[in-house]
Motif scaffolding. Structure first.
Motif, PDB file in Angstrom:
ATOM      1  N   TYR A 184       0.846  -1.188   0.000  1.00  7.81           N
ATOM      2  CA  TYR A 184       0.000   0.000   0.000  1.00  7.81           C
ATOM      3  C   TYR A 184       0.886   1.244   0.000  1.00  7.81           C
ATOM      4  O   TYR A 184       2.081   1.174   0.248  1.00  7.81           O
ATOM      5  CB  TYR A 184      -0.912   0.020   1.233  1.00  7.81           C
ATOM      6  CG  TYR A 184      -1.649  -1.265   1.485  1.00  7.81           C
ATOM      7  CD1 TYR A 184      -2.369  -1.898   0.474  1.00  7.81           C
ATOM      8  CD2 TYR A 184      -1.643  -1.873   2.752  1.00  7.81           C
ATOM      9  CE1 TYR A 184      -3.051  -3.085   0.709  1.00  7.81           C
ATOM     10  CE2 TYR A 184      -2.322  -3.053   2.988  1.00  7.81           C
ATOM     11  CZ  TYR A 184      -3.018  -3.657   1.968  1.00  7.81           C
ATOM     12  OH  TYR A 184      -3.690  -4.830   2.205  1.00  7.81           O
ATOM     13  N   LYS A 185       0.294   2.382  -0.233  1.00  3.26           N
ATOM     14  CA  LYS A 185       1.036   3.634  -0.180  1.00  3.26           C
ATOM     15  C   LYS A 185       0.935   4.218   1.230  1.00  3.26           C
ATOM     16  O   LYS A 185      -0.168   4.420   1.741  1.00  3.26           O
ATOM     17  CB  LYS A 185       0.498   4.608  -1.223  1.00  3.26           C
ATOM     18  CG  LYS A 185       0.708   4.121  -2.661  1.00  3.26           C
ATOM     19  CD  LYS A 185       0.128   5.098  -3.649  1.00  3.26           C
ATOM     20  CE  LYS A 185       0.415   4.657  -5.095  1.00  3.26           C
ATOM     21  NZ  LYS A 185      -0.268   3.377  -5.437  1.00  3.26           N
ATOM     22  N   ALA A 186       2.076   4.461   1.841  1.00  4.37           N
ATOM     23  CA  ALA A 186       2.116   4.948   3.218  1.00  4.37           C
ATOM     24  C   ALA A 186       1.991   6.463   3.267  1.00  4.37           C
ATOM     25  O   ALA A 186       2.629   7.183   2.486  1.00  4.37           O
ATOM     26  CB  ALA A 186       3.407   4.504   3.895  1.00  4.37           C
ATOM     27  N   VAL A 187       1.151   6.952   4.188  1.00  2.59           N
ATOM     28  CA  VAL A 187       0.956   8.385   4.381  1.00  2.59           C
ATOM     29  C   VAL A 187       1.200   8.705   5.850  1.00  2.59           C
ATOM     30  O   VAL A 187       0.570   8.114   6.733  1.00  2.59           O
ATOM     31  CB  VAL A 187      -0.483   8.810   4.004  1.00  2.59           C
ATOM     32  CG1 VAL A 187      -0.689  10.295   4.275  1.00  2.59           C
ATOM     33  CG2 VAL A 187      -0.783   8.481   2.551  1.00  2.59           C
ATOM     34  N   ASP A 188       2.124   9.612   6.101  1.00  6.99           N
ATOM     35  CA  ASP A 188       2.357  10.055   7.475  1.00  6.99           C
ATOM     36  C   ASP A 188       1.119  10.829   7.938  1.00  6.99           C
ATOM     37  O   ASP A 188       0.678  11.768   7.265  1.00  6.99           O
ATOM     38  CB  ASP A 188       3.591  10.955   7.528  1.00  6.99           C
ATOM     39  CG  ASP A 188       4.036  11.248   8.950  1.00  6.99           C
ATOM     40  OD1 ASP A 188       3.168  11.456   9.820  1.00  6.99           O
ATOM     41  OD2 ASP A 188       5.257  11.275   9.195  1.00  6.99           O
TER      42      ASP A 188
END
Length: 274
Positions: A184-188
């Protein structure tokens, strides 16, 4: 024979009652004030089956549509010494008071096996809620799942299987690493505001205000925000009044969409006690 009463809750408690009847467990039900009055008080019961969640406001027993007005303090003072009080996610102060009164407690929501199962029921309910709130093909749609706990993990997996492009937000670096490792694409979470415009759908699972009013204003026009968390929630509902984003409440999804499965899990856990 133990005298049992089911108190409050939603469709999960009604399904639990059906399972008790099917297994020849005699019991009373108090889903509303009138039924509680007919039961003649709580002190005559040796087993009290409270709902999941036990309470939403910390003061009163959870009851769908507020049909039953029953303070937790009243339950604690009326319960008989030696009684067993069973429920889901019961407040610690409430459990301490029950113990002081000589009652014992069983909180099945504190058991990992049950909470994991409930997370998957919640995730399945969230997918159903999404399908009810869109007429679009989900393949390729950008979906943000805020929070990567039990529910966030289960939901990301289910949405990914539908072909959606999954972004998952978290605060801890090790969790962000896990998100990326799973594809998945990680978002802070601290940088959600800068990426808010990307998403077609947003699911919040974090019971903390991580979406500011500005974040909501920057969300994509026509996007849908699903609130799955408990109070204080991930965003203020009032922030959506002037935004071009639709707010959808996703509270108590297992009770809305999977009440029988949830009741079966509860019954399996408590059957040895009743």
């Amino acid at each position: 024979m133990k005298k049992i009463i089911i108190l409050g809750g939603d469709e999960r408690q009604r399904k639990l009652s059906e399972l008790l009847k099917r297994n020849k467990n005699e019991h009373d039900c108090a889903f509303c004030n009138k039924e509680l009055s007919a039961c003649g008080g709580l002190s005559g019961y040796s087993v009290l089956l409270l709902p999941l969640p036990c309470t939403r406001d910390g003061e009163t027993l959870f009851s769908a549509e507020n049909l039953l007005s029953l303070p937790l303090s009243f339950v604690a003072e009326e319960v008989a010494s030696g009684a067993l009080v069973i429920g889901g996610n019961m407040p610690e102060a409430f459990c301490r008071r029950l113990s002081e009164r000589g009652a014992s407690t069983l909180d099945y929501f504190k058991e990992e096996s049950f909470t994991v199962y409930n997370a998957f029921l919640t995730a399945q309910g969230a997918v159903r809620l999404l399908l009810e709130n869109t007429e679009e093909f989900l393949c390729g749609k950008r979906i943000l799942v805020a929070g990567f706990g039990r529910i966030g993990r289960a939901l990301s997996k289910m949405l990914s299987a539908l072909g959606a492009d999954i972004y998952a937000a978290a605060r801890r670096k090790e969790t962000l690493t896990e998100i990326a490792a799973l594809g998945y694409k990680a978002v802070d979470a601290a940088e959600i505001e800068s990426s808010a415009f990307l998403f077609d759908f947003v699911f919040n699972t974090v019971p903390s205000r991580i979406f500011s009013e500005k974040s909501v204003s920057l969300m994509k026009s026509g996007a849908v925000y699903f609130e799955l968390a408990s109070s204080p929630f991930g965003a203020a509902k009032t922030d959506f009044e002037n935004a071009k984003v639709r707010y959808v409440s996703g509270s108590a999804l297992p009770g809305r969409f999977c009440p029988l499965s949830c009741a079966e899990a509860v019954f399996s856990r408590i059957s040895e006690y009743i």
